[in-house]
Design a protein around this motif. Structure first.
Motif, PDB file in Angstrom:
ATOM      1  N   ALA A 191     -18.812  66.279 -17.973  1.00 33.92           N
ATOM      2  CA  ALA A 191     -19.501  65.510 -16.922  1.00 33.92           C
ATOM      3  C   ALA A 191     -18.826  64.172 -16.643  1.00 33.92           C
ATOM      4  O   ALA A 191     -19.072  63.567 -15.588  1.00 33.92           O
ATOM      5  N   ARG A 192     -17.977  63.697 -17.556  1.00 30.29           N
ATOM      6  CA  ARG A 192     -17.284  62.417 -17.315  1.00 30.29           C
ATOM      7  C   ARG A 192     -16.425  62.461 -16.064  1.00 30.29           C
ATOM      8  O   ARG A 192     -16.115  61.425 -15.472  1.00 30.29           O
ATOM      9  N   PHE A 193     -15.999  63.668 -15.650  1.00 31.77           N
ATOM     10  CA  PHE A 193     -15.095  63.791 -14.504  1.00 31.77           C
ATOM     11  C   PHE A 193     -15.835  64.097 -13.197  1.00 31.77           C
ATOM     12  O   PHE A 193     -15.194  64.341 -12.181  1.00 31.77           O
ATOM     13  N   ASP A 194     -17.161  64.052 -13.215  1.00 26.41           N
ATOM     14  CA  ASP A 194     -17.928  64.378 -12.014  1.00 26.41           C
ATOM     15  C   ASP A 194     -17.618  63.421 -10.863  1.00 26.41           C
ATOM     16  O   ASP A 194     -17.500  63.847  -9.703  1.00 26.41           O
ATOM     17  N   ARG A 195     -17.489  62.143 -11.161  1.00 24.08           N
ATOM     18  CA  ARG A 195     -17.200  61.169 -10.095  1.00 24.08           C
ATOM     19  C   ARG A 195     -15.803  61.387  -9.525  1.00 24.08           C
ATOM     20  O   ARG A 195     -15.601  61.287  -8.310  1.00 24.08           O
ATOM     21  N   PHE A 196     -14.857  61.681 -10.393  1.00 22.79           N
ATOM     22  CA  PHE A 196     -13.512  61.996  -9.904  1.00 22.79           C
ATOM     23  C   PHE A 196     -13.566  63.216  -8.984  1.00 22.79           C
ATOM     24  O   PHE A 196     -12.937  63.235  -7.917  1.00 22.79           O
ATOM     25  N   GLY A 277     -15.070  54.554 -13.689  1.00 21.18           N
ATOM     26  CA  GLY A 277     -15.655  55.259 -12.562  1.00 21.18           C
ATOM     27  C   GLY A 277     -15.310  54.684 -11.210  1.00 21.18           C
ATOM     28  O   GLY A 277     -16.194  54.511 -10.364  1.00 21.18           O
ATOM     29  N   LYS A 278     -14.005  54.411 -10.956  1.00 17.02           N
ATOM     30  CA  LYS A 278     -13.646  53.856  -9.652  1.00 17.02           C
ATOM     31  C   LYS A 278     -12.232  54.260  -9.238  1.00 17.02           C
ATOM     32  O   LYS A 278     -11.367  54.528 -10.081  1.00 17.02           O
ATOM     33  N   THR A 279     -12.030  54.297  -7.925  1.00 15.78           N
ATOM     34  CA  THR A 279     -10.704  54.530  -7.374  1.00 15.78           C
ATOM     35  C   THR A 279      -9.899  53.245  -7.462  1.00 15.78           C
ATOM     36  O   THR A 279     -10.411  52.160  -7.159  1.00 15.78           O
ATOM     37  N   LEU A 280      -8.641  53.359  -7.885  1.00 25.96           N
ATOM     38  CA  LEU A 280      -7.813  52.175  -8.085  1.00 25.96           C
ATOM     39  C   LEU A 280      -7.042  51.803  -6.830  1.00 25.96           C
ATOM     40  O   LEU A 280      -6.502  52.666  -6.132  1.00 25.96           O
ATOM     41  N   ALA A 281      -6.979  50.512  -6.550  1.00 25.55           N
ATOM     42  CA  ALA A 281      -6.062  49.964  -5.559  1.00 25.55           C
ATOM     43  C   ALA A 281      -4.820  49.501  -6.308  1.00 25.55           C
ATOM     44  O   ALA A 281      -4.865  49.231  -7.517  1.00 25.55           O
ATOM     45  N   LEU A 282      -3.705  49.409  -5.606  1.00 28.75           N
ATOM     46  CA  LEU A 282      -2.463  48.995  -6.257  1.00 28.75           C
ATOM     47  C   LEU A 282      -2.621  47.631  -6.917  1.00 28.75           C
ATOM     48  O   LEU A 282      -2.098  47.388  -8.014  1.00 28.75           O
ATOM     49  N   ALA A 283      -3.347  46.738  -6.277  1.00 29.18           N
ATOM     50  CA  ALA A 283      -3.545  45.384  -6.813  1.00 29.18           C
ATOM     51  C   ALA A 283      -4.257  45.382  -8.157  1.00 29.18           C
ATOM     52  O   ALA A 283      -4.090  44.440  -8.956  1.00 29.18           O
ATOM     53  N   ASP A 284      -5.048  46.430  -8.444  1.00 25.39           N
ATOM     54  CA  ASP A 284      -5.804  46.489  -9.699  1.00 25.39           C
ATOM     55  C   ASP A 284      -4.900  46.570 -10.924  1.00 25.39           C
ATOM     56  O   ASP A 284      -5.340  46.315 -12.047  1.00 25.39           O
ATOM     57  N   LEU A 285      -3.636  46.927 -10.726  1.00 25.57           N
ATOM     58  CA  LEU A 285      -2.714  47.104 -11.849  1.00 25.57           C
ATOM     59  C   LEU A 285      -2.063  45.799 -12.287  1.00 25.57           C
ATOM     60  O   LEU A 285      -1.510  45.722 -13.383  1.00 25.57           O
ATOM     61  N   PHE A 286      -2.138  44.756 -11.425  1.00 21.61           N
ATOM     62  CA  PHE A 286      -1.309  43.567 -11.648  1.00 21.61           C
ATOM     63  C   PHE A 286      -2.127  42.295 -11.834  1.00 21.61           C
ATOM     64  O   PHE A 286      -3.287  42.214 -11.424  1.00 21.61           O
ATOM     65  N   ASN A 287      -1.457  41.311 -12.438  1.00 25.70           N
ATOM     66  CA  ASN A 287      -2.072  39.998 -12.607  1.00 25.70           C
ATOM     67  C   ASN A 287      -2.337  39.372 -11.242  1.00 25.70           C
ATOM     68  O   ASN A 287      -1.562  39.573 -10.302  1.00 25.70           O
ATOM     69  N   PRO A 288      -3.424  38.606 -11.114  1.00 28.25           N
ATOM     70  CA  PRO A 288      -3.700  37.940  -9.835  1.00 28.25           C
ATOM     71  C   PRO A 288      -2.543  37.030  -9.421  1.00 28.25           C
ATOM     72  O   PRO A 288      -1.880  36.413 -10.267  1.00 28.25           O
ATOM     73  N   LYS A 289      -2.286  36.963  -8.116  1.00 26.82           N
ATOM     74  CA  LYS A 289      -1.244  36.097  -7.546  1.00 26.82           C
ATOM     75  C   LYS A 289       0.145  36.389  -8.119  1.00 26.82           C
ATOM     76  O   LYS A 289       0.992  35.501  -8.223  1.00 26.82           O
TER      77      LYS A 289
END
Length: 383
Positions: A191-196, A277-289
Motif C-alpha cells: 500500500a505504500r506505493f498507492d500514491r505513486f 508521498g510527493k512528486t519531485l521538482a528538479l529544485a527539490d534535489l538542490f540547496n536553495p539559491k
C-alpha cells in the motif's frame, strides 16, 4: 555418562542448532531480497544464488513484453508476459560463460511453446552501465516463425515481494480517425506505493486525454492518402530507478497527427518521493539559491559539444545546443534519477534536427555534489 560429558553434548547440540538457524535466516534474507537488481557478476560468469532480474522490451520489434528471471550460476528460470494479455508464460534455460542464452517457454500443461535464443550482455543506450540486456531471436520449438526480441534490465530494487504490473490504455476511434496505446506502471503488493500508482495513472490519462481532445477530423482530412490519414499515440515507459523510497519513470510519447510529414517524440518523467508521498521538482534535489540550472546546463552543453566532435553524424548543432540546453527550466523538464546521476533527455528539435532523434546526457552526481541537498532525495546517491 558423566555430568561433564552431558554438558559437552548439550553445548554441541546447541551450536549445531544455532548454525542451522543462522543458515535459515541467511536463506530468508536472500529470498526476501531476490528482486534486487544490483549486481557485479560478469556477463558470462556466475551470478549470486537466486539473483533476480527484471527486463522489459519488445518481440517482433513492436509487441511489448515483461520478463522476470532468476539466475543461479548458469541456470535461468522465471516467466514473461505480454501487458496486453497479462498471463505469465513459464521460462527455463541456461546462460553460458560467454553469455549465450537458451530459454524454453512452456504453457500451464508443461508443453513447449517457444524458444528464446540470444546474448546476455551489458545494456546499451542506458544511463546505468551495470545493467544488462538480452537480444536475439524467438522461435517456435521447431525453429519456425523466427522473430527478433530485445529486453533491457530495469533497475528495480524493492525489498518486499511486490510486482510492477504494466497497465495498458488501448483505443481505436474510427469516427475521429485515431488510435491510442499507452502503458504505465502500477506497483502491486504494498500500500505504500498507492500514491505513486495514482500519479502514474493520472500522468498518462492526462496525456491521452489531451491527444484525443485535439483529434477532431476536418473536411480536408478526407483527401489524405491512406498511409497518413490516421493519427496515433503510443506511450511506453522505462524505469530509471526504483527503491522503497524513490521511483523515477521516464515516459516516451511517440505520436503522429494525420497529414503530418512525420511523427514526434515527447519525453515526460515522474520522479516520486515514496517516503514523503510527493512528486519531485528538479529544485527539490538542490540547496536553495544554488543556481543548479546553470551548473547542469554548463555540463550538458560541454557534453553535447563533445558528442558532436566525436561523431560528426550526430547532426548536433552548436546554435541549437546553446539554445536548447541553456539554463532555462523548460529545457530541463525531462530529467530522471538514476544510480549514477541525472539522466537528461533532449527531445527531437531541441538540440539537433528531427532526423537525429533524441539526445541524452548523464550528469554524474560528482558534478553536482557541491549543490545537492545532503539530506535530500538523492543525497545518499551523491556521496
Amino acid at each position: 555418562m558423566t555430568k561433564k560429558i552431558k554438558i559437552g553434548v548439550l553445548v554441541g547440540l546447541a551450536m549445531i542448532l544455532l548454525a542451522g538457524c543462522r543458515k535459515s535466516a541467511s536463506n530468508q534474507n536472500v529470498n526476501a531480497n531476490a528482486n534486487s537488481a544490483g549486481h557485479e557478476a560478469p556477463v558470462g560468469g556466475a551470478a549470486p544464488a537466486g539473483e533476480k532480474f527484471f527486463f522489459r522490451g519488445t518481440i517482433a520489434n513492436k509487441l511489448r513484453i515483461e520478463m522476470a528471471l532468476v539466475r543461479e550460476g548458469e541456470r535461468l528460470n522465471g516467466n514473461y508476459f505480454y501487458p496486453r494479455v497479462g498471463k505469465n508464460i513459464n521460462l527455463n534455460g541456461t546462460v553460458d560463460k560467454n553469455g549465450s542464452v537458451d530459454l524454453k517457454e512452456t504453457d500451464e500443461d508443461g508443453k513447449d511453446t517457444g524458444v528464446f535464443k540470444g546474448q546476455w550482455k551489458p545494456a546499451t543506450n542506458t544511463p546505468d552501465t551495470s545493467l544488462y540486456e538480452i537480444e536475439g531471436k524467438w522461435s517456435r520449438p521447431d525453429g519456425s516463425k523466427e522473430t527478433p526480441f530485445r529486453v533491457v534490465q530495469q533497475p528495480i530494487q524493492f525489498s518486499g515481494p511486490v510486482r510492477v504490473n504494466p497497465k495498458v490504455i488501448k483505443e481505436a476511434n474510427k469516427e475521429n480517425r485515431y488510435t491510442v496505446e499507452a502503458e504505465y506502471p502500477q506497483i502491486e503488493g504494498d500500500a505504500r506505493f498507492d500514491r505513486f500508482n495514482r500519479e502514474a495513472r493520472a500522468t498518462i490519462t492526462k496525456n491521452v486525454g489531451a491527444f484525443k481532445a485535439a483529434e477532431t477530423p476536418t473536411e480536408e482530412d478526407g483527401d489524405l492518402p491512406e498511409d497518413s490519414g490516421e493519427s496515433s499515440q503510443n506511450i511506453g515507459y522505462e524505469i530509471r530507478y526504483a527503491t522503497d523510497d524513490l521511483i523515477s519513470v521516464e515516459f516516451i510519447d511517440d505520436s503522429y497527427s494525420r497529414g503530418a510529414a512525420h511523427g514526434n517524440q515527447i519525453t515526460s518523467v515522474l520522479n516520486y518521493d515514496v517516503k514523503n508521498g510527493k512528486t519531485l521538482a528538479l529544485a527539490d534535489l538542490f540547496n536553495p539559491k544554488s543556481n543548479y540550472l546553470s551548473v547542469i546546463s554548463a555540463y550538458c552543453i560541454k557534453d553535447l559539444k563533445a558528442q558532436a566532435q566525436k561523431d560528426k553524424e550526430t547532426m548536433l548543432s552548436d546554435d541549437m545546443i546553446q539554445s536548447g540546453a541553456s539554463a532555462r527550466a523548460d529545457n530541463y523538464k525531462a530529467w530522471a534519477i538514476t544510480k549514477k546521476g541525472l539522466w537528461i533527455t533532449f527531445d527531437p528539435y531541441q538540440v539537433a534536427a528531427y532526423a537525429a532523434g533524441p539526445q541524452y546526457v548523464l550528469v554524474p552526481y560528482s558534478a553536482l555534489k557541491d549543490i545537492i541537498k545532503p539530506d535530500g532525495p538523492v543525497g545518499g546517491l551523491a556521496k
